[in-house]
Motif scaffolding. Structure first.
Motif, short mmCIF file in Angstrom:
data_model
loop_
_atom_site.label_atom_id
_atom_site.label_comp_id
_atom_site.label_asym_id
_atom_site.label_seq_id
_atom_site.Cartn_x
_atom_site.Cartn_y
_atom_site.Cartn_z
N ILE A 99 30.39 -14.14 -4.92
CA ILE A 99 30.75 -14.43 -4.18
C ILE A 99 31.13 -14.40 -2.40
N TRP A 100 30.39 -13.17 -2.36
CA TRP A 100 31.08 -12.72 -0.85
C TRP A 100 29.57 -12.74 -0.09
N ARG A 101 28.88 -13.63 -0.40
CA ARG A 101 28.05 -14.44 0.68
C ARG A 101 29.14 -15.02 2.12
N PRO A 102 29.73 -16.32 0.66
CA PRO A 102 30.95 -17.63 1.35
C PRO A 102 31.24 -17.40 2.03
N LEU A 103 32.21 -15.93 1.34
CA LEU A 103 33.58 -15.47 2.17
C LEU A 103 32.76 -14.96 3.28
N LEU A 104 31.65 -14.10 3.41
CA LEU A 104 31.75 -13.91 4.91
C LEU A 104 31.73 -14.65 6.03
N VAL A 105 30.92 -15.95 5.41
CA VAL A 105 30.64 -17.21 6.19
C VAL A 105 32.12 -17.76 6.68
N ALA A 106 33.00 -17.70 5.45
CA ALA A 106 34.34 -18.50 5.95
C ALA A 106 35.22 -17.32 6.93
N LEU A 107 35.32 -16.10 6.74
CA LEU A 107 36.09 -15.15 7.36
C LEU A 107 35.59 -15.51 8.74
N PHE A 108 33.37 -15.06 9.04
CA PHE A 108 33.54 -15.64 10.91
C PHE A 108 33.74 -16.70 11.14
N VAL A 109 33.87 -17.80 10.74
CA VAL A 109 33.89 -18.86 11.11
C VAL A 109 35.22 -19.19 11.15
N GLY A 110 36.26 -18.53 10.43
CA GLY A 110 37.61 -18.79 10.43
C GLY A 110 38.53 -18.01 11.47
N CYS A 111 37.57 -16.68 12.07
CA CYS A 111 38.36 -15.30 12.58
C CYS A 111 37.66 -15.99 13.80
N SER A 112 36.65 -16.55 14.10
CA SER A 112 36.38 -16.65 15.37
C SER A 112 37.14 -18.42 15.93
N VAL A 113 37.37 -20.32 14.92
CA VAL A 113 37.57 -20.23 15.74
C VAL A 113 39.33 -20.30 16.05
N ALA A 114 40.39 -18.80 15.32
CA ALA A 114 41.62 -18.57 15.36
C ALA A 114 41.42 -18.38 17.20
N LEU A 115 40.57 -17.36 17.11
CA LEU A 115 40.67 -16.58 18.42
C LEU A 115 40.19 -17.72 19.44
#
Length: 239
Positions: A99-115
């Motif tokens: 599941i590393w691919r969806p995790l990377l997508v979630a990571l990028f979206v979550g980090c960008s939205v938080a910032l």
């Protein structure tokens, strides 16, 4: 306040033994309170200990820098403790490969939205540049958020407060929200909580489920790294 405490000399208040002892005692008390409240997320030991230290610093009018220098041995232990978080994640390595691919997508979206959300809200409310820089890394773990804020022109103390508030609120809100969304997979739950509530949420998840705690630790670490990369770029949008 200090003048009314004859024992509170500068040498005493700057003593490593004093502040390390205070921190350990507060943490022991926080663990007791957490147990008495049956694991209420509002009383996660990491958060209540931080709030207790902040209250003591305010009452004694001790600058944060003095406490940080005195408690440096504890800060040094953050590194080994962070590395040790790989232990519960190691047991999930097969799942991680799938599941590393969806995790990377979630990571990028979550980090960008938080910032962007933190910067956008602070900017809309008329916050100064120091305020914007200080609240931007609120979803990163404190050892990353504070140096990042200081290096880019913010206030480390304000960054620390923002991180603690984010962690506490994220931990309290995440469980009922994930139940409402019917997210039951421990990996998904842990990664989402580690991404938004960093060390405070991760500490809670380690007590709930080993898989959830492992993925929360992974999300916290990766989000800290990505925040350090994306934060200067996000700040350029608000200059």
């Amino acid at each position: 306040m200090v003048s009314s405490m004859p024992w509170a000399t500068p040498a005493f208040m700057g003593s490593a033994l004093v502040w390390i002892t205070v921190t350990v005692v507060l943490y022991a008390g926080a663990l007791w309170l957490y147990g008495r409240t049956r694991g209420n997320p509002c009383f996660v030991p990491v958060a209540t200990t931080a709030l207790g230290v902040m209250a003591l610093l305010w009452l004694t009018r001790t600058p944060y820098r003095i406490y940080a220098d005195a408690a440096l041995p504890l800060s040094f232990l953050v590194g080994p403790a962070t590395v040790a978080l790989a232990v519960p994640l190691y047991g999930q390595r097969e799942r991680l490969r799938r599941i590393w691919r969806p995790l990377l997508v979630a990571l990028f979206v979550g980090c960008s939205v938080a910032l962007l959300v933190s910067l956008g809200v602070a900017w809309a409310l008329g916050g100064s540049w120091e305020t914007l820089v200080s609240v931007a890394p609120k979803s990163a773990t404190m050892p990353i958020a504070m140096p990042m804020a200081e290096r880019l022109g913010g206030l480390p103390a304000l960054a620390a407060v923002a991180v603690v508030i984010t962690g506490v609120v994220g931990t309290v809100v995440s469980h009922p929200l994930l139940r409402w969304l019917r997210v039951r997979d421990p990996a998904a739950r842990g990664f989402a909580i580690g991404l938004t509530a960093h060390a405070i949420g991760m500490a809670r998840e380690l007590q709930v489920h080993p898989a959830s705690g492992g993925f929360a630790a992974l999300a916290m670490g990766l989000n800290g790294i990505l925040t350090a990369v994306l934060m200067p770029l996000a700040l350029m949008l608000f200059r």
